[in-house]
Design an enzyme around this catalytic site. Structure first.
Site, PDB file in Angstrom:
ATOM      1  N   GLU A 200       0.844  -1.202   0.000  1.00  0.00           N
ATOM      2  CA  GLU A 200       0.000   0.000   0.000  1.00  0.00           C
ATOM      3  C   GLU A 200       0.879   1.252   0.000  1.00  0.00           C
ATOM      4  O   GLU A 200       1.865   1.334   0.727  1.00  0.00           O
ATOM      5  CB  GLU A 200      -0.903   0.044   1.247  1.00  0.00           C
TER       6      GLU A 200
ATOM      7  N   THR B 211      -3.888   4.871  -1.639  1.00  0.00           N
ATOM      8  CA  THR B 211      -4.979   5.378  -0.796  1.00  0.00           C
ATOM      9  C   THR B 211      -5.672   6.560  -1.472  1.00  0.00           C
ATOM     10  O   THR B 211      -5.134   7.182  -2.396  1.00  0.00           O
ATOM     11  CB  THR B 211      -4.475   5.802   0.596  1.00  0.00           C
TER      12      THR B 211
HETATM   13  P1  FAD Z   1     -18.209   0.109   5.989  1.00  0.00           P
HETATM   14  O1  FAD Z   1     -17.927  -1.279   5.604  1.00  0.00           O
HETATM   15  O2  FAD Z   1     -19.307   0.794   5.250  1.00  0.00           O
HETATM   16  O3  FAD Z   1     -18.475   0.108   7.528  1.00  0.00           O
HETATM   17  C1  FAD Z   1     -18.580   1.305   8.282  1.00  0.00           C
HETATM   18  C2  FAD Z   1     -19.371   1.031   9.566  1.00  0.00           C
HETATM   19  O4  FAD Z   1     -20.702   0.748   9.242  1.00  0.00           O
HETATM   20  C3  FAD Z   1     -18.850  -0.145  10.371  1.00  0.00           C
HETATM   21  O5  FAD Z   1     -19.024   0.115  11.740  1.00  0.00           O
HETATM   22  C4  FAD Z   1     -19.733  -1.244   9.911  1.00  0.00           C
HETATM   23  O6  FAD Z   1     -19.781  -2.257  10.894  1.00  0.00           O
HETATM   24  C5  FAD Z   1     -21.042  -0.535   9.668  1.00  0.00           C
HETATM   25  N1  FAD Z   1     -21.785  -1.208   8.558  1.00  0.00           N
HETATM   26  C6  FAD Z   1     -21.599  -1.041   7.253  1.00  0.00           C
HETATM   27  N2  FAD Z   1     -22.431  -1.822   6.517  1.00  0.00           N
HETATM   28  C7  FAD Z   1     -23.174  -2.513   7.385  1.00  0.00           C
HETATM   29  C8  FAD Z   1     -24.204  -3.469   7.266  1.00  0.00           C
HETATM   30  N3  FAD Z   1     -24.651  -3.863   6.062  1.00  0.00           N
HETATM   31  N4  FAD Z   1     -24.717  -3.976   8.386  1.00  0.00           N
HETATM   32  C9  FAD Z   1     -24.282  -3.561   9.587  1.00  0.00           C
HETATM   33  N5  FAD Z   1     -23.326  -2.635   9.768  1.00  0.00           N
HETATM   34  C10 FAD Z   1     -22.757  -2.112   8.699  1.00  0.00           C
HETATM   35  N6  FAD Z   1      -9.989   5.622   4.442  1.00  0.00           N
HETATM   36  C11 FAD Z   1      -9.804   6.611   3.514  1.00  0.00           C
HETATM   37  O7  FAD Z   1     -10.369   7.697   3.653  1.00  0.00           O
HETATM   38  N7  FAD Z   1      -9.000   6.397   2.420  1.00  0.00           N
HETATM   39  C12 FAD Z   1      -8.366   5.223   2.208  1.00  0.00           C
HETATM   40  O8  FAD Z   1      -7.649   5.084   1.208  1.00  0.00           O
HETATM   41  C13 FAD Z   1      -8.518   4.168   3.175  1.00  0.00           C
HETATM   42  N8  FAD Z   1      -7.918   2.978   2.995  1.00  0.00           N
HETATM   43  C14 FAD Z   1      -8.161   1.951   3.887  1.00  0.00           C
HETATM   44  C15 FAD Z   1      -7.577   0.696   3.658  1.00  0.00           C
HETATM   45  C16 FAD Z   1      -7.805  -0.353   4.531  1.00  0.00           C
HETATM   46  C17 FAD Z   1      -7.190  -1.715   4.237  1.00  0.00           C
HETATM   47  C18 FAD Z   1      -8.612  -0.149   5.697  1.00  0.00           C
HETATM   48  C19 FAD Z   1      -8.840  -1.275   6.661  1.00  0.00           C
HETATM   49  C20 FAD Z   1      -9.190   1.095   5.937  1.00  0.00           C
HETATM   50  C21 FAD Z   1      -8.985   2.170   5.046  1.00  0.00           C
HETATM   51  N9  FAD Z   1      -9.568   3.420   5.225  1.00  0.00           N
HETATM   52  C22 FAD Z   1      -9.375   4.420   4.309  1.00  0.00           C
HETATM   53  C23 FAD Z   1     -10.385   3.706   6.435  1.00  0.00           C
HETATM   54  C24 FAD Z   1     -11.914   3.471   6.218  1.00  0.00           C
HETATM   55  O9  FAD Z   1     -12.423   4.346   5.244  1.00  0.00           O
HETATM   56  C25 FAD Z   1     -12.584   3.699   7.572  1.00  0.00           C
HETATM   57  O10 FAD Z   1     -12.190   2.717   8.494  1.00  0.00           O
HETATM   58  C26 FAD Z   1     -14.107   3.836   7.538  1.00  0.00           C
HETATM   59  O11 FAD Z   1     -14.542   4.350   8.809  1.00  0.00           O
HETATM   60  C27 FAD Z   1     -14.853   2.514   7.338  1.00  0.00           C
HETATM   61  O12 FAD Z   1     -14.746   2.124   6.055  1.00  0.00           O
HETATM   62  P2  FAD Z   1     -15.391   0.725   5.571  1.00  0.00           P
HETATM   63  O13 FAD Z   1     -15.138   0.631   4.145  1.00  0.00           O
HETATM   64  O14 FAD Z   1     -14.968  -0.381   6.459  1.00  0.00           O
HETATM   65  O15 FAD Z   1     -16.956   1.036   5.855  1.00  0.00           O
END
Ligand code: FAD
Length: 321
Positions: free
Chosen positions: A11, A42
């Site tokens: 990454e 990112t």
């Molecule tokens: P989601 O999967 O949508 O989840 C967010 C929250 O909503 C969680 O608490 C989840 O449990 C809940 N939720 C979602 N869908 C459901 C459902 N169907 N049922 C119940 N609960 C649900 N951030 C950036 O801004 N830029 C980046 O480039 C970036 N890269 C990342 C790379 C990795 C590998 C990781 C692990 C994180 C990265 N992040 C990045 C951070 C990420 O955007 C944050 O952690 C964000 O708060 C959550 O993103 P997510 O895609 O997991 O969201």
């Protein structure tokens, strides 16, 4: 007898200025030379822009033979904007994505007002597939050429969409199973692989994978590993992610005044962690590089994943694809 090669990936984040950009191009070449599966870039983190992510992705596409993987977030976007964003990346030749919800902007109040039209990463996964399908249909419309009604040749590019997973729970998760339920929802939406948040203890990853498999998650869950090479970085990461403090690593990093020694301590911890999770069945390693190649390559070498590659000559090699 030849052993199957364990895949690994890196990454990167967009550079903050021209000097950092120059260093990053060299870092990318060093990382590309050991043959990663993909390099991810990112999006929107640390105030970086859409253009700066695309610039790095284009560099990878045009100057290496490695697959670029674009992080995309949907925070604050309308349906129209998100659609246009996905199209722009596809037009640039990007076919691998990490679909994320993103974090609220600094100062945003608790609640979901910051989200925009798409409420979760799952919805972005669906949108990416939908936009790609529409493009593919458009590309195979019958030709109106006077020579006869054949089809425009279409290379229906396979779009792969990764998602994030949180072995120790997303900081805002309300219950312990929520992160596995969320991952299952992302898989149902069309995610093809998950990449985890970093973690410091092998049992955190292995326990999460076991729970996810029991719940019906079948996609590969790629562990995110970061060599933590300074005490400052460790403290920042712990504050950002809320991960459990790795006591021994923390004690040793804080006890050392030498940058070289700190780096060795961080790499050694990441090597040990990598060996444990690979032995436990991890399908590969995704390394958080902080745009620095040396520590990431040392972890791969220590974990035995560069066997057969002459690392020194690879690092010094200057001619690339
Ligand atoms: P989601 O999967 O949508 O989840 C967010 C929250 O909503 C969680 O608490 C989840 O449990 C809940 N939720 C979602 N869908 C459901 C459902 N169907 N049922 C119940 N609960 C649900 N951030 C950036 O801004 N830029 C980046 O480039 C970036 N890269 C990342 C790379 C990795 C590998 C990781 C692990 C994180 C990265 N992040 C990045 C951070 C990420 O955007 C944050 O952690 C964000 O708060 C959550 O993103 P997510 O895609 O997991 O969201």
């Amino acid at each position: 007898m030849s052993r199957e090669r364990v895949p690994f990936s890196f990454e990167l984040f967009p550079p903050r200025n021209a000097v950092a950009a120059h260093t990053l191009w060299d870092t990318i070449q060093q990382l590309a030379s050991v043959g990663p599966e993909f390099m991810s870039v990112t999006y929107g983190a640390n105030g970086s822009s859409r253009e700066s992510s695309l610039e790095v992705l284009r560099y990878i596409l045009e100057h290496t033979s490695v697959l670029p993987l674009a992080h995309l977030t949907c925070v604050g976007s309308s349906h129209y904007e998100a659609n246009r964003l996905v199209r722009e990346f596809l037009d640039a030749g990007i076919t691998n994505f990490l679909a994320l919800r993103g974090d609220p902007p600094h100062g945003a109040v608790e609640g979901d007002q910051f989200l925009g039209d798409l409420g979760s990463a799952s919805e972005l996964v669906q949108l990416i597939h939908r936009v790609q399908t529409e493009r593919a249909q458009y590309a195979t419309l019958p030709s109106r050429s006077p020579a006869g009604g054949g089809s425009i040749p279409s290379s229906r590019q396979k779009v792969r969409v990764a998602v994030a997973a949180f072995p120790n729970g997303h900081p805002r998760s309300k219950r312990s199973n929520q992160d596995i339920d969320t991952l299952l929802a992302k898989q149902t939406s069309g995610a093809t692989v998950a990449i985890t948040q970093l973690f410091f203890h092998a049992e955190d990853y292995l326990g999460f994978v076991a729970g996810a498999r029991a719940a019906g998650v079948t996609i590969p869950i790629l562990p995110g590993v970061m060599p933590t090479t300074t005490p400052t970085r460790l403290e920042r990461i712990l504050a950002l992610t809320g991960e459990r403090r790795p006591d021994e690593l923390s004690r040793r990093l804080h006890a050392s005044d030498s940058l070289d020694e700190q780096s060795q301590i961080g790499v050694a911890h990441a090597v040990m962690l990598s060996r444990e999770i690979l032995a436990g069945g991890a399908p590969g390693l995704h390394l958080y590089t902080f745009n620095q190649h040396q520590a990431a390559l040392s972890v791969l070498e220590g974990a035995g994943l560069l066997a057969g590659t002459d690392l020194t000559s690879k690092i010094q090699r200057k001619e690339f694809v």
